[in-house]
Design an enzyme around this catalytic site. Structure first.
Site, PDB file in Angstrom:
ATOM      1  N   LYS A 115       4.234  -3.206  11.605  1.00 41.78           N
ATOM      2  CA  LYS A 115       3.074  -2.348  11.365  1.00 41.78           C
ATOM      3  C   LYS A 115       2.346  -1.969  12.644  1.00 41.78           C
ATOM      4  CE  LYS A 115       2.284  -3.050   6.550  1.00 41.78           C
ATOM      5  NZ  LYS A 115       1.340  -3.188   5.467  1.00 41.78           N
ATOM      6  N   LYS A 207      12.589  -0.624   3.673  1.00 43.23           N
ATOM      7  CA  LYS A 207      12.001  -0.914   2.364  1.00 43.23           C
ATOM      8  C   LYS A 207      11.171   0.268   1.865  1.00 43.23           C
ATOM      9  CE  LYS A 207       7.587  -3.281   2.364  1.00 43.23           C
ATOM     10  NZ  LYS A 207       6.922  -2.540   1.285  1.00 43.23           N
ATOM     11  N   LYS A 210       4.413   2.085   0.644  1.00 46.92           N
ATOM     12  CA  LYS A 210       3.294   3.022   0.435  1.00 46.92           C
ATOM     13  C   LYS A 210       3.033   3.832   1.677  1.00 46.92           C
ATOM     14  CE  LYS A 210       0.450  -0.174  -2.201  1.00 46.92           C
ATOM     15  NZ  LYS A 210       0.044  -1.346  -1.397  1.00 46.92           N
TER      16      LYS A 210
END
Ligand code: ATP
Ligand code: MG
Length: 345
Positions: A115, A207, A210
């Site tokens: 991230k 993956k 969102k």
């Protein structure tokens, strides 16, 4: 080891774009566990702000996730649904855990690396400390079982390490205060079934997420039947017909993903799905998959859209749940303060 009352805790971030991975890997399983355990399901809004959230959008997303929990079938009376920021014990216990966890442990967390990306210096301190807050979420309720997707496995291992170190560091106090040989349980992750890691429809090695910028990478819970059909039609596959044998899927991540989605939606095994569709072309399989997904997700999306029209009701569910969550978490926090040696009224 001390005996702990069995309790399930889990959470989802209110960051919009709720998708099929969140449903199959988490929320659908939350629903199934209601029959066997006392469950606490959290809208983890404090986790959401580890990356920037527009305030109005955050409010909308908190209510939308609450609507999703309800639409999927979580019972807010028998169990607890609430948003994290209403129970300040989460943040308070997270601070204690920041002091228990070691930098070396957090430096190994792959979610932070992914991230934060290349510009790690610009990531928030919260994004780095995220796993300590997650440990606090779970252990504020001394939860014994946590259903999550495969991507959260590492964070749950960290939660166990934190619980273990706290139990060891304060062993004498814990025993003296009458909590036996452990104050926190070593929480068990519940990661199983054919859908623990749903992959992006555009890239079988990433993956479904969102935060993916491409809406074609995921099926959203509020997608229309046409959206679902179009996204599966465009989903990446290989040129071969479907395999008969599960072993063959290991080398075909996109095929494996679609078969896993079908199996999870139909409550079947991948082997069972292949016994029906083995040898079929993807075009036929994708049509069957679309039909199944529309049948399962359509009613959920419709109910979510109905519920978000009534924010007062959704807020009342969260306020009621927060009251009952706080009653448990505040007892844990009082005990933690006693164990640590803080002076209090
Ligand atoms: P973000 O990309 O912002 O982290 P997310 O899609 O990972 O969003 P989270 O709120 O972080 O969503 O995760 C909520 C739950 O959904 C967790 O239990 C997580 O493990 C599960 N989950 C998320 N993505 C998937 C996926 N692709 N397959 C299965 N489970 C998933
Ligand atoms: Mg995530």
């Amino acid at each position: 080891m001390a005996e702990f009352q069995e309790r399930v805790f889990s959470g989802v971030q209110p960051t919009g774009n709720l998708h099929l991975g969140n449903y199959l890997g988490a929320i659908k399983r939350f629903v199934e566990l209601q029959n066997r355990y006392d469950c606490i399901y959290c809208v983890v809004d404090l986790h959401a702000i580890t990356v920037w959230q527009e305030p109005e959008e955050l409010t909308r997303n908190i209510r939308e996730l609450t609507a999703a929990y309800l639409a999927c079938g979580i019972d807010p009376k028998q169990h607890i649904i609430f948003n994290q920021s209403q129970v300040s014990e989460h943040a308070e216990l997270a601070w204690v855990f920041n002091c228990v966890a070691r930098l070396g442990w957090l430096n190994r967390m792959t979610q932070f690396k992914e991230k934060a990306g290349k510009d790690r210096e610009a990531a928030s301190v919260g994004l780095y400390a995220y796993p300590c807050l997650m440990a606090a979420d779970i252990l504020a309720y001394r939860a014994t079982h946590v259903p999550v997707g495969e991507d959260q496995k590492q964070h749950l291992e960290l939660t166990r390490d934190i619980a273990q170190k706290f139990n060891n560091d304060f062993a004498a106090r814990i025993r003296a205060l009458g909590f036996g040989d452990a104050f926190f349980p070593l929480t068990e992750p519940l990661i199983s079934g054919p859908a623990t890691r749903i992959m992006s429809l555009r890239d079988g090695t990433k993956k479904m997420s969102k935060s993916d910028t491409s809406d074609y990478s995921r099926i959203n819970l509020t997608d229309s039947a046409d959206d679902i059909a179009q996204k599966f039609r465009k989903a990446r596959t290989d040129p071969h017909p479907l395999a008969h044998d599960e072993k063959e899927l290991e080398k075909r991540p996109e095929a494996d993903n679609l078969v896993g989605i079908y199996a999870a939606l139909a409550d079947r095994t991948k082997a069972g799905v292949l016994s029906e569709f083995g040898g079929a072309q993807f075009s036929r399989f994708k049509e069957a998959l679309t039909e199944l997904a529309v049948a399962k997700l359509g009613p959920i999306g419709a109910e979510m859209k109905r519920l978000v029209q009534d924010p007062r009701y959704l807020d009342s569910v969260l306020i009621d749940g927060a009251g009952r969550a706080r009653a448990i978490a505040s007892e844990t926090m009082k005990a933690v303060k006693n164990i640590c040696g803080f002076v209090r009224a």
